[in-house]
Design a protein around this motif. Structure first.
Motif, PDB file in Angstrom:
ATOM      1  N   GLY A  29      50.911  36.702  43.272  1.00 16.55           N
ATOM      2  CA  GLY A  29      49.512  36.354  43.472  1.00 16.55           C
ATOM      3  C   GLY A  29      48.601  36.671  42.310  1.00 16.55           C
ATOM      4  O   GLY A  29      47.385  36.505  42.414  1.00 16.55           O
ATOM      5  N   GLN A  30      49.178  37.106  41.177  1.00 13.90           N
ATOM      6  CA  GLN A  30      48.370  37.469  40.014  1.00 13.90           C
ATOM      7  C   GLN A  30      48.575  36.494  38.860  1.00 13.90           C
ATOM      8  O   GLN A  30      49.639  35.866  38.746  1.00 13.90           O
ATOM      9  CB  GLN A  30      48.731  38.872  39.522  1.00 13.90           C
ATOM     10  N   VAL A  79      51.744  31.980  42.879  1.00 14.34           N
ATOM     11  CA  VAL A  79      50.431  31.512  42.421  1.00 14.34           C
ATOM     12  C   VAL A  79      50.419  29.994  42.416  1.00 14.34           C
ATOM     13  O   VAL A  79      51.318  29.356  41.851  1.00 14.34           O
ATOM     14  CB  VAL A  79      50.098  32.041  41.011  1.00 14.34           C
ATOM     15  N   THR A  92      37.885  41.550  38.360  1.00  9.37           N
ATOM     16  CA  THR A  92      38.914  42.463  38.822  1.00  9.37           C
ATOM     17  C   THR A  92      38.247  43.712  39.360  1.00  9.37           C
ATOM     18  O   THR A  92      37.191  44.116  38.871  1.00  9.37           O
ATOM     19  CB  THR A  92      39.882  42.842  37.683  1.00  9.37           C
ATOM     20  N   ARG A 105      43.785  38.789  40.250  1.00  9.85           N
ATOM     21  CA  ARG A 105      44.274  38.086  41.427  1.00  9.85           C
ATOM     22  C   ARG A 105      43.812  36.635  41.368  1.00  9.85           C
ATOM     23  O   ARG A 105      42.668  36.347  40.995  1.00  9.85           O
ATOM     24  CB  ARG A 105      43.759  38.755  42.694  1.00  9.85           C
ATOM     25  N   ASP A 107      42.972  34.764  43.638  1.00 13.10           N
ATOM     26  CA  ASP A 107      41.847  34.476  44.534  1.00 13.10           C
ATOM     27  C   ASP A 107      40.553  35.124  44.064  1.00 13.10           C
ATOM     28  O   ASP A 107      39.558  35.140  44.794  1.00 13.10           O
ATOM     29  CB  ASP A 107      42.166  34.904  45.964  1.00 13.10           C
ATOM     30  N   ARG A 108      40.562  35.663  42.823  1.00  9.92           N
ATOM     31  CA  ARG A 108      39.346  36.234  42.246  1.00  9.92           C
ATOM     32  C   ARG A 108      38.973  35.565  40.931  1.00  9.92           C
ATOM     33  O   ARG A 108      38.206  36.109  40.151  1.00  9.92           O
ATOM     34  CB  ARG A 108      39.516  37.745  42.053  1.00  9.92           C
TER      35      ARG A 108
END
Length: 308
Positions: A29-30, A79, A92, A105, A107-108
């Motif tokens: 996810g990163q 991802v 972050t 992430r 989602d960020r």
């Protein structure tokens, strides 16, 4: 090897250094981002000094920084929606963005609009999310009169624009050097200092409906003196007075989402929001960048450029 800002103990500017660090490896996810710009923020100074240790604990060695903009150079497992080479902006919560490379992430982060400069993109998250949350917290409606204390700083310069976009009459408390900039953005400027309450009343020419404190000092008490309802007062810095007087203390934590970041990036792309850039420093001059920031007279944002 990539470089990053680090400090090993609480203290003043002399504890900050730039050191070589291992290349980060993205996990599930990163994404790994090569940082092109990273904004700096007053809260980071307070954290570095240990003043916010109870609220946001530190472990050492500590990195620094939340804001980031750069190019995706590696994807972790699981991802989707991003590819190597994508230009992105985001944040972050790992105090890590003041570096050549940072893990974020997926989602960020959001795509960086081509029209938005690296400096503006890299300075958007903390100031933008804080401004967004503060304007939302006081429930601005078209025709409201709102006072913004600290109106020309990194957060203030965005807050006044978002408040104007909401249709409010905005009174900005700032030093005289920033009054022309405020006027140019549709804000009624007033100087801080003795007699401020009277100057605000004269500028408002009627009731003050909301108050946003971005500076601290006695601005919460001033808002109450001006008759502002307590549920329409928000401070992002004076947590003691927020608790004592029952006013709001909503800031970046209440708007730290990719959705909000995407909204703000869209406003930049449309030209209805501007991120004023006060200065840009290479990563190696992180101490000088914070020395300037800590004078508390900066108009807009100070940005670090890794690789410089």
């Amino acid at each position: 090897m990539p470089q990053a800002v680090r400090y090993d103990r609480f203290g003043e500017l002399d504890v900050l250094r730039v050191v070589e660090v291992p290349r980060p490896v993205p996990g599930p996810g990163q994404v790994l981002v090569e940082v092109r710009a990273a904004g700096i923020n007053p809260g980071e100074s307070s954290i570095r000094r240990g003043q916010l240790h109870q609220r946001w604990p530190s472990t050492f060695p500590s990195g620094q920084g939340s804001d980031l903009a750069g190019v995706v150079v590696e994807l972790g497992p699981e991802v989707s929606g991003f590819a190597v080479g994508d230009e992105v902006l985001g944040f972050t919560h790992d105090r890590a963005s003041q570096a050549d490379l940072v893990l974020a992430r997926a989602d960020r982060i959001v795509p960086k609009p081509a029209s938005v400069s690296w400096e503006a993109a890299g300075a958007l998250y903390v100031a933008g999310a804080t401004a967004y949350a503060a304007v939302r917290a006081v429930g601005l409606r078209a025709g409201d009169t709102v006072v913004v204390a600290g109106a020309a700083g990194g957060v203030g310069s965005l807050t006044v624009q978002l408040a104007r976009n909401a249709g409010a009459v905005v009174i900005g408390v700032a030093g005289a050097d920033n009054h022309d900039w405020l006027r140019g953005h549709g804000v009624l400027p007033v100087a801080y200092g003795e007699g401020l309450a009277d100057r605000i009343r004269a500028a408002a020419d009627g009731p003050v409906d909301a108050f946003i404190d971005l500076f601290g000092a006695d601005y919460v008490k001033l808002a109450i003196e001006l008759g502002v309802p307590r549920d329409r007062i928000d401070t992002i810095i004076n947590f003691a007075d927020a608790e004592a007087y029952g006013v709001k203390s909503e800031g970046s934590n209440e708007a730290s989402t990719a959705e909000v970041l995407g909204i703000l990036a869209g406003l930049l792309d449309q030209g209805t929001l501007e991120v004023p850039i006060a200065a840009v420093y290479p990563l190696s001059e992180v101490q000088e960048a914070f020395r300037e920031l800590e004078k508390r007279h900066t108009r807009g944002k100070i940005v670090l450029r890794p690789g410089g």
